[in-house]
Structures are given as structure tokens and as C-alpha cells.
Design a protein around this motif. Sequence first.
Motif, PDB file in Angstrom:
ATOM      1  N   LEU A  95      12.485  -9.361  24.570  1.00  0.00           N
ATOM      2  CA  LEU A  95      11.908  -9.001  23.269  1.00  0.00           C
ATOM      3  C   LEU A  95      12.795  -9.472  22.116  1.00  0.00           C
ATOM      4  O   LEU A  95      14.027  -9.470  22.218  1.00  0.00           O
ATOM      5  CB  LEU A  95      11.722  -7.480  23.168  1.00  0.00           C
ATOM      6  N   VAL A  96      12.119  -9.865  21.030  1.00  0.00           N
ATOM      7  CA  VAL A  96      12.849 -10.288  19.827  1.00  0.00           C
ATOM      8  C   VAL A  96      13.059  -9.080  18.906  1.00  0.00           C
ATOM      9  O   VAL A  96      14.073  -8.952  18.228  1.00  0.00           O
ATOM     10  CB  VAL A  96      12.044 -11.384  19.078  1.00  0.00           C
ATOM     11  N   GLY A  97      12.073  -8.192  18.892  1.00  0.00           N
ATOM     12  CA  GLY A  97      12.162  -7.010  18.034  1.00  0.00           C
ATOM     13  C   GLY A  97      10.818  -6.314  17.983  1.00  0.00           C
ATOM     14  O   GLY A  97       9.920  -6.614  18.777  1.00  0.00           O
ATOM     15  N   ALA A  98      10.681  -5.394  17.037  1.00  0.00           N
ATOM     16  CA  ALA A  98       9.414  -4.660  16.928  1.00  0.00           C
ATOM     17  C   ALA A  98       9.210  -4.161  15.508  1.00  0.00           C
ATOM     18  O   ALA A  98      10.170  -3.993  14.744  1.00  0.00           O
ATOM     19  CB  ALA A  98       9.399  -3.472  17.883  1.00  0.00           C
ATOM     20  N   LEU A  99       7.943  -3.950  15.209  1.00  0.00           N
ATOM     21  CA  LEU A  99       7.561  -3.309  13.950  1.00  0.00           C
ATOM     22  C   LEU A  99       7.096  -1.897  14.308  1.00  0.00           C
ATOM     23  O   LEU A  99       6.253  -1.720  15.199  1.00  0.00           O
ATOM     24  CB  LEU A  99       6.412  -4.098  13.304  1.00  0.00           C
ATOM     25  N   PHE A 100       7.641  -0.909  13.641  1.00  0.00           N
ATOM     26  CA  PHE A 100       7.305   0.478  13.961  1.00  0.00           C
ATOM     27  C   PHE A 100       6.690   1.149  12.742  1.00  0.00           C
ATOM     28  O   PHE A 100       7.256   1.111  11.645  1.00  0.00           O
ATOM     29  CB  PHE A 100       8.583   1.224  14.379  1.00  0.00           C
ATOM     30  N   HIS A 101       5.502   1.727  12.952  1.00  0.00           N
ATOM     31  CA  HIS A 101       4.849   2.497  11.892  1.00  0.00           C
ATOM     32  C   HIS A 101       4.931   3.973  12.256  1.00  0.00           C
ATOM     33  O   HIS A 101       4.177   4.446  13.110  1.00  0.00           O
ATOM     34  CB  HIS A 101       3.371   2.096  11.759  1.00  0.00           C
TER      35      HIS A 101
ATOM     36  N   VAL B  35       0.832  -1.209   0.000  1.00  0.00           N
ATOM     37  CA  VAL B  35       0.000   0.000   0.000  1.00  0.00           C
ATOM     38  C   VAL B  35       0.873   1.269   0.000  1.00  0.00           C
ATOM     39  O   VAL B  35       0.401   2.350  -0.330  1.00  0.00           O
ATOM     40  CB  VAL B  35      -0.959  -0.034   1.222  1.00  0.00           C
ATOM     41  N   GLY B  36       2.132   1.115   0.393  1.00  0.00           N
ATOM     42  CA  GLY B  36       3.022   2.279   0.437  1.00  0.00           C
ATOM     43  C   GLY B  36       3.061   2.951   1.798  1.00  0.00           C
ATOM     44  O   GLY B  36       3.368   4.139   1.911  1.00  0.00           O
ATOM     45  N   ILE B  37       2.725   2.175   2.845  1.00  0.00           N
ATOM     46  CA  ILE B  37       2.758   2.715   4.212  1.00  0.00           C
ATOM     47  C   ILE B  37       4.157   2.465   4.790  1.00  0.00           C
ATOM     48  O   ILE B  37       4.636   1.323   4.778  1.00  0.00           O
ATOM     49  CB  ILE B  37       1.686   2.021   5.087  1.00  0.00           C
ATOM     50  N   PRO B  38       4.826   3.510   5.298  1.00  0.00           N
ATOM     51  CA  PRO B  38       6.181   3.304   5.802  1.00  0.00           C
ATOM     52  C   PRO B  38       6.212   2.473   7.087  1.00  0.00           C
ATOM     53  O   PRO B  38       5.294   2.555   7.909  1.00  0.00           O
ATOM     54  CB  PRO B  38       6.682   4.730   6.075  1.00  0.00           C
ATOM     55  N   TYR B  39       7.253   1.682   7.232  1.00  0.00           N
ATOM     56  CA  TYR B  39       7.439   0.898   8.462  1.00  0.00           C
ATOM     57  C   TYR B  39       8.931   0.654   8.658  1.00  0.00           C
ATOM     58  O   TYR B  39       9.720   0.788   7.718  1.00  0.00           O
ATOM     59  CB  TYR B  39       6.688  -0.445   8.392  1.00  0.00           C
ATOM     60  N   GLU B  40       9.297   0.339   9.898  1.00  0.00           N
ATOM     61  CA  GLU B  40      10.707   0.039  10.196  1.00  0.00           C
ATOM     62  C   GLU B  40      10.766  -1.177  11.107  1.00  0.00           C
ATOM     63  O   GLU B  40       9.879  -1.377  11.929  1.00  0.00           O
ATOM     64  CB  GLU B  40      11.350   1.213  10.971  1.00  0.00           C
ATOM     65  N   TRP B  41      11.846  -1.954  10.986  1.00  0.00           N
ATOM     66  CA  TRP B  41      12.114  -3.041  11.932  1.00  0.00           C
ATOM     67  C   TRP B  41      13.049  -2.503  13.005  1.00  0.00           C
ATOM     68  O   TRP B  41      14.039  -1.838  12.679  1.00  0.00           O
ATOM     69  CB  TRP B  41      12.788  -4.231  11.230  1.00  0.00           C
ATOM     70  N   LEU B  42      12.734  -2.784  14.259  1.00  0.00           N
ATOM     71  CA  LEU B  42      13.609  -2.323  15.337  1.00  0.00           C
ATOM     72  C   LEU B  42      14.141  -3.516  16.129  1.00  0.00           C
ATOM     73  O   LEU B  42      13.394  -4.464  16.425  1.00  0.00           O
ATOM     74  CB  LEU B  42      12.849  -1.404  16.301  1.00  0.00           C
ATOM     75  N   SER B  43      15.409  -3.452  16.486  1.00  0.00           N
ATOM     76  CA  SER B  43      15.997  -4.458  17.380  1.00  0.00           C
ATOM     77  C   SER B  43      15.634  -4.051  18.813  1.00  0.00           C
ATOM     78  O   SER B  43      15.230  -2.899  19.047  1.00  0.00           O
ATOM     79  CB  SER B  43      17.513  -4.464  17.211  1.00  0.00           C
ATOM     80  N   PRO B  44      15.809  -4.963  19.797  1.00  0.00           N
ATOM     81  CA  PRO B  44      15.515  -4.581  21.189  1.00  0.00           C
ATOM     82  C   PRO B  44      16.271  -3.314  21.604  1.00  0.00           C
ATOM     83  O   PRO B  44      15.717  -2.450  22.285  1.00  0.00           O
ATOM     84  CB  PRO B  44      15.964  -5.810  21.986  1.00  0.00           C
ATOM     85  N   ALA B  45      17.524  -3.174  21.165  1.00  0.00           N
ATOM     86  CA  ALA B  45      18.295  -1.976  21.542  1.00  0.00           C
ATOM     87  C   ALA B  45      17.667  -0.716  20.934  1.00  0.00           C
ATOM     88  O   ALA B  45      17.599   0.342  21.577  1.00  0.00           O
ATOM     89  CB  ALA B  45      19.734  -2.126  21.075  1.00  0.00           C
ATOM     90  N   GLU B  46      17.197  -0.844  19.701  1.00  0.00           N
ATOM     91  CA  GLU B  46      16.573   0.325  19.042  1.00  0.00           C
ATOM     92  C   GLU B  46      15.221   0.666  19.680  1.00  0.00           C
ATOM     93  O   GLU B  46      14.824   1.834  19.729  1.00  0.00           O
ATOM     94  CB  GLU B  46      16.399   0.040  17.544  1.00  0.00           C
TER      95      GLU B  46
END
Length: 204
Positions: free
Chosen positions: A136-142, A112-123
Motif C-alpha cells: 500500500l502507498v497510503g489511504a484517505l480516511f473520512h 465542502v468542509g468534510i473532514p479527512y485524513e491522510w494515512l501512511s501504511p503504518a497508520e
Amino acid sequence: MKTHVRALVVGGGAIGVSIAYHLAKAGWKDVMLVERDELTAGSTWHAAGLLPLFNMSYSVSHIHDYSVKFYKTLKDETDLDPGFFVVGNLRMAQTQERMDEYMLYATTAETVGIPYEWLSPAEIKERWPLVRTEDLVGALFHPTDGYINPADVTQAMAKGARQRGVTIERRWQADGFAWTGSEWKVTLTRMAEKGGNLVPTDEQ
Ligand SMILES: Cc1cc2nc3c(=O)[nH]c(=O)nc-3n(C[C@H](O)[C@H](O)[C@H](O)COP(=O)(O)OP(=O)(O)OC[C@H]3O[C@@H](n4cnc5c(N)ncnc54)[C@H](O)[C@@H]3O)c2cc1C
């Protein structure tokens, strides 16, 4: 009160008001909305107002994407602030399976063109230092997600709808629909407050 309209919208929550607004915006001239109580008296009053852009449906993602862009224009159009704050949305995962689920969200977002980022636990910790990240394994950030005041955005859309010629009638309840062969006949009952309760009157 009008007795013949091209479109009658029943219910003055976020959805009904948005439909009336968008019909008028699409050029419909004769639109009326009836609400049995007050605008936002239903679920809309109770909503938290989160605008999650993540989901697995292509069409719903498009609606969310449109909504986020549309809400930003409402204040200029209506002079009413819908209380929209773009603060981003962080979805954290404790398991790889949960991260796999987020990957599905991400594929839809990407289409759809919606921005997202993968984050590590440190991020994640960098972004929100109060969070405990050991498990935590990680996160999805919108980054373009946010929250809005559901009642305020509905009132802003209602004002925009009225400005575009929509009639909004409160305290009228739709009680029946019948197809006459050429049009819908809708029975409406006038509502009134009695002893703190909303009750039907004899007026129809
Ligand atoms: C606790 C809670 C939290 C939520 N959090 C979120 C969130 O964070 N993000 C999110 O996107 N969604 C959230 N939701 C969901 C969201 O509130 C609903 O999806 C949304 O408000 C539905 O809007 P609506 O216009 O369809 O319904 P409603 O807001 O319920 O509007 C229906 C309207 O129709 C009127 N009506 C009913 N029958 C008649 C009749 N016969 N004649 C005339 N009028 C009638 C009612 O009085 C009411 O005003 C939440 C819901 C709840 C309960």
C-alpha cells in the motif's frame, strides 16, 4: 383516497420518501406518495447502506454532508432508529495514481468542509491491524463516514413525513402522466397480490 394534491411523489424508496418528507418539512401542506408495492420494495431494499462522503462532485458532496447530519436527528424526531453507525471510511491505495485520485476527493471534501485524513501504511495498520499493508502507498480516511440501514432510515423518514401531514398510499401504481394545461393528471392502478405476485387490478 385523495384525488387532488399539490405534490404527488411516485415511488416509496429512500429517494421518494425523502422527497415527500422534505417537501413537508419545507412547509408543503398537501403531499401524497404512492408506492406500487411496499415502502423500500425497490433498490433501497438491496443497498448496502454505505454513506461515502468522498466523491468528486461539489453538489453531491453537499447532499452527502447534509444527509449524514440529518440522519443523526431522525431518531429523536420519529422514535425510529435508522441504524446509523459512524465508523469512518478508509480508502486504501496501492498506486500513486490512486492516491492522486484521492487527492481530488480530498479537494472536494475540503471545499465542502468534510473532514479527512491522510494515512501512511503504518497508520493504516494501527487503525486496522488485520490489513496487509506491504503493497500500500497510503489511504484517505473520512472519520465522519458510516453506514445506515436503508430500510430503517426510509421507514423513519416515512414516519417523519406522516407526522408532518404527508399521505402515503401503498399498492397504487402510477401508470400515466398527462399535462392538462393547468395540472398533471396521473392515472393510478390498484395493485394486489395474487399467487405470490403483485398484479394490477381493475380499480383505478
Ligand atoms: C446491491 C446494491 C447495493 C447498493 N449499495 C449502496 C450503498 O452502499 N450506498 C448507497 O448510497 N447506495 C447503494 N445502492 C444504491 C441505492 O440502493 C439506490 O440508489 C437507492 O435505493 C435508490 O432509491 P430510489 O428511492 O430512487 O429507488 P427504489 O428504492 O428502487 O424505489 C423506487 C420505488 O418506486 C416504486 N415504483 C416503481 N415504479 C412505480 C410506479 N409506476 N408507481 C408507483 N411506485 C413505483 C418501486 O416499487 C420502489 O419501491 C445499492 C444498490 C444495490 C442494488
